[in-house]
Design a protein around this motif. Structure first.
Motif, PDB file in Angstrom:
ATOM      1  N   GLN A 285       1.300  -1.164  -0.387  1.00  0.00           N
ATOM      2  CA  GLN A 285      -0.215  -0.192  -0.432  1.00  0.00           C
ATOM      3  C   GLN A 285       1.094   1.383   0.390  1.00  0.00           C
ATOM      4  O   GLN A 285       0.508   2.046  -0.844  1.00  0.00           O
ATOM      5  CB  GLN A 285      -0.809   0.072   1.505  1.00  0.00           C
ATOM      6  CG  GLN A 285      -1.632   1.336   1.264  1.00  0.00           C
ATOM      7  CD  GLN A 285      -3.059   0.954   2.362  1.00  0.00           C
ATOM      8  OE1 GLN A 285      -2.738   0.404   3.178  1.00  0.00           O
ATOM      9  NE2 GLN A 285      -4.162   1.714   2.199  1.00  0.00           N
ATOM     10  N   ASN A 286       1.855   1.094   0.823  1.00  0.00           N
ATOM     11  CA  ASN A 286       2.495   2.623   0.950  1.00  0.00           C
ATOM     12  C   ASN A 286       3.794   2.393  -0.738  1.00  0.00           C
ATOM     13  O   ASN A 286       3.694   3.529  -1.462  1.00  0.00           O
ATOM     14  CB  ASN A 286       3.413   2.498   1.910  1.00  0.00           C
ATOM     15  CG  ASN A 286       3.098   1.859   3.270  1.00  0.00           C
ATOM     16  OD1 ASN A 286       1.832   3.054   3.543  1.00  0.00           O
ATOM     17  ND2 ASN A 286       3.897   2.097   4.528  1.00  0.00           N
ATOM     18  N   ALA A 287       4.589   1.770  -1.222  1.00  0.00           N
ATOM     19  CA  ALA A 287       4.587   1.702  -2.657  1.00  0.00           C
ATOM     20  C   ALA A 287       3.119   1.643  -3.035  1.00  0.00           C
ATOM     21  O   ALA A 287       3.934   2.764  -4.436  1.00  0.00           O
ATOM     22  CB  ALA A 287       4.870   0.487  -2.790  1.00  0.00           C
ATOM     23  N   GLU A 288       1.976   2.061  -3.188  1.00  0.00           N
ATOM     24  CA  GLU A 288       1.410   2.329  -4.639  1.00  0.00           C
ATOM     25  C   GLU A 288       1.285   3.421  -4.138  1.00  0.00           C
ATOM     26  O   GLU A 288       0.953   3.955  -5.089  1.00  0.00           O
ATOM     27  CB  GLU A 288      -0.048   1.143  -4.098  1.00  0.00           C
ATOM     28  CG  GLU A 288      -0.626   1.599  -5.402  1.00  0.00           C
ATOM     29  CD  GLU A 288      -1.912   1.334  -5.067  1.00  0.00           C
ATOM     30  OE1 GLU A 288      -3.215   1.565  -5.216  1.00  0.00           O
ATOM     31  OE2 GLU A 288      -1.906  -0.325  -4.685  1.00  0.00           O
ATOM     32  N   TYR A 289       0.590   3.805  -2.641  1.00  0.00           N
ATOM     33  CA  TYR A 289       0.720   5.609  -2.336  1.00  0.00           C
ATOM     34  C   TYR A 289       2.450   6.521  -3.073  1.00  0.00           C
ATOM     35  O   TYR A 289       1.790   7.700  -3.945  1.00  0.00           O
ATOM     36  CB  TYR A 289       1.500   5.460  -0.830  1.00  0.00           C
ATOM     37  CG  TYR A 289       0.315   6.535  -0.861  1.00  0.00           C
ATOM     38  CD1 TYR A 289      -0.543   7.938  -0.772  1.00  0.00           C
ATOM     39  CD2 TYR A 289       1.960   7.916  -0.244  1.00  0.00           C
ATOM     40  CE1 TYR A 289      -0.718   9.288  -0.511  1.00  0.00           C
ATOM     41  CE2 TYR A 289       1.929   8.989   0.377  1.00  0.00           C
ATOM     42  CZ  TYR A 289       0.471  10.094   0.172  1.00  0.00           C
ATOM     43  OH  TYR A 289       0.680  11.081   1.241  1.00  0.00           O
ATOM     44  N   GLU A 290       3.817   5.803  -2.441  1.00  0.00           N
ATOM     45  CA  GLU A 290       4.949   6.833  -3.093  1.00  0.00           C
ATOM     46  C   GLU A 290       4.942   6.470  -4.691  1.00  0.00           C
ATOM     47  O   GLU A 290       5.113   7.405  -4.905  1.00  0.00           O
ATOM     48  CB  GLU A 290       5.930   5.901  -2.772  1.00  0.00           C
ATOM     49  CG  GLU A 290       6.070   6.031  -0.930  1.00  0.00           C
ATOM     50  CD  GLU A 290       6.495   7.151  -0.822  1.00  0.00           C
ATOM     51  OE1 GLU A 290       6.646   8.153  -1.803  1.00  0.00           O
ATOM     52  OE2 GLU A 290       5.924   8.019   0.433  1.00  0.00           O
ATOM     53  N   ALA A 291       3.854   5.892  -5.480  1.00  0.00           N
ATOM     54  CA  ALA A 291       3.865   5.467  -6.912  1.00  0.00           C
ATOM     55  C   ALA A 291       3.163   6.551  -7.852  1.00  0.00           C
ATOM     56  O   ALA A 291       3.202   7.367  -8.475  1.00  0.00           O
ATOM     57  CB  ALA A 291       3.921   3.914  -7.455  1.00  0.00           C
ATOM     58  N   GLN A 292       1.911   6.297  -6.860  1.00  0.00           N
ATOM     59  CA  GLN A 292       1.232   7.700  -7.032  1.00  0.00           C
ATOM     60  C   GLN A 292       1.506   8.949  -6.885  1.00  0.00           C
ATOM     61  O   GLN A 292       1.279  10.203  -7.547  1.00  0.00           O
ATOM     62  CB  GLN A 292      -0.836   7.453  -6.476  1.00  0.00           C
ATOM     63  CG  GLN A 292      -0.436   6.400  -6.632  1.00  0.00           C
ATOM     64  CD  GLN A 292      -2.584   5.681  -6.461  1.00  0.00           C
ATOM     65  OE1 GLN A 292      -2.813   6.565  -5.502  1.00  0.00           O
ATOM     66  NE2 GLN A 292      -3.170   4.718  -6.651  1.00  0.00           N
ATOM     67  N   PHE A 293       2.144   9.498  -6.046  1.00  0.00           N
ATOM     68  CA  PHE A 293       2.529  10.756  -4.914  1.00  0.00           C
ATOM     69  C   PHE A 293       3.833  11.254  -5.988  1.00  0.00           C
ATOM     70  O   PHE A 293       3.821  12.413  -6.422  1.00  0.00           O
ATOM     71  CB  PHE A 293       2.944  10.289  -3.948  1.00  0.00           C
ATOM     72  CG  PHE A 293       3.326  12.072  -2.935  1.00  0.00           C
ATOM     73  CD1 PHE A 293       2.243  12.695  -3.241  1.00  0.00           C
ATOM     74  CD2 PHE A 293       4.916  12.050  -2.703  1.00  0.00           C
ATOM     75  CE1 PHE A 293       2.664  14.419  -2.505  1.00  0.00           C
ATOM     76  CE2 PHE A 293       5.119  13.152  -2.330  1.00  0.00           C
ATOM     77  CZ  PHE A 293       4.348  14.459  -2.228  1.00  0.00           C
ATOM     78  N   ALA A 294       4.658  10.114  -7.035  1.00  0.00           N
ATOM     79  CA  ALA A 294       5.347  10.480  -7.592  1.00  0.00           C
ATOM     80  C   ALA A 294       4.824  11.537  -9.152  1.00  0.00           C
ATOM     81  O   ALA A 294       5.555  12.077  -9.865  1.00  0.00           O
ATOM     82  CB  ALA A 294       7.064   9.059  -8.345  1.00  0.00           C
ATOM     83  N   LYS A 295       3.720  10.638  -9.318  1.00  0.00           N
ATOM     84  CA  LYS A 295       3.723  10.969 -10.494  1.00  0.00           C
ATOM     85  C   LYS A 295       3.208  12.194 -10.385  1.00  0.00           C
ATOM     86  O   LYS A 295       2.828  12.488 -12.132  1.00  0.00           O
ATOM     87  CB  LYS A 295       2.070   9.913 -11.222  1.00  0.00           C
ATOM     88  CG  LYS A 295       2.774   8.746 -11.972  1.00  0.00           C
ATOM     89  CD  LYS A 295       1.290   7.743 -11.699  1.00  0.00           C
ATOM     90  CE  LYS A 295       1.684   6.069 -11.608  1.00  0.00           C
ATOM     91  NZ  LYS A 295       0.446   5.269 -12.414  1.00  0.00           N
ATOM     92  N   LYS A 296       2.414  12.680  -9.772  1.00  0.00           N
ATOM     93  CA  LYS A 296       1.689  14.209  -9.321  1.00  0.00           C
ATOM     94  C   LYS A 296       2.728  15.219  -9.415  1.00  0.00           C
ATOM     95  O   LYS A 296       2.056  16.123 -10.196  1.00  0.00           O
ATOM     96  CB  LYS A 296       1.134  13.466  -8.073  1.00  0.00           C
ATOM     97  CG  LYS A 296      -0.316  13.166  -8.254  1.00  0.00           C
ATOM     98  CD  LYS A 296      -1.669  13.686  -7.151  1.00  0.00           C
ATOM     99  CE  LYS A 296      -2.682  12.059  -7.212  1.00  0.00           C
ATOM    100  NZ  LYS A 296      -3.511  12.818  -5.798  1.00  0.00           N
TER     101      LYS A 296
END
Length: 94
Positions: A82-93
């Protein structure tokens, strides 16, 4: 009894299948039975009944600890994903 619990806990591991752990428990039950046979006590002697109860209780406790360990590991893996997914989404923004 703590030493006995430790002995059983060292004989099994969370990486073992339930069937493998059950084989270990069977060996433990057989060993205790042999020790009880050496004492020449009647099958309904309260000491033997107590020992058998404690064996089963110990096995149950060890199984509970294994299930708890595996559950906590799965929770930690899910949290990491879940943290990795959040980090990936945050990095895209960015």
């Amino acid at each position: 009894m703590a030493d006995f619990t430790d002995l059983i806990a060292r004989a099994v591991s969370p990486s073992m299948s339930r069937e493998e752990r059950e084989q270990v428990y069977t060996v433990v039950r057989q060993a205790v039975q042999r020790l009880q046979d050496r004492e020449n006590l009647a099958g309904d002697d309260p000491r033997i009944l107590l020992q058998r109860h404690l064996i089963e209780e110990t096995i149950r406790d060890v199984e509970f600890d294994i299930v708890r360990f595996l559950t906590l590991r799965k929770i930690e893996q899910a949290r990491a994903a879940q943290n990795a997914e959040y980090e990936a989404q945050f990095a895209k923004k960015r």
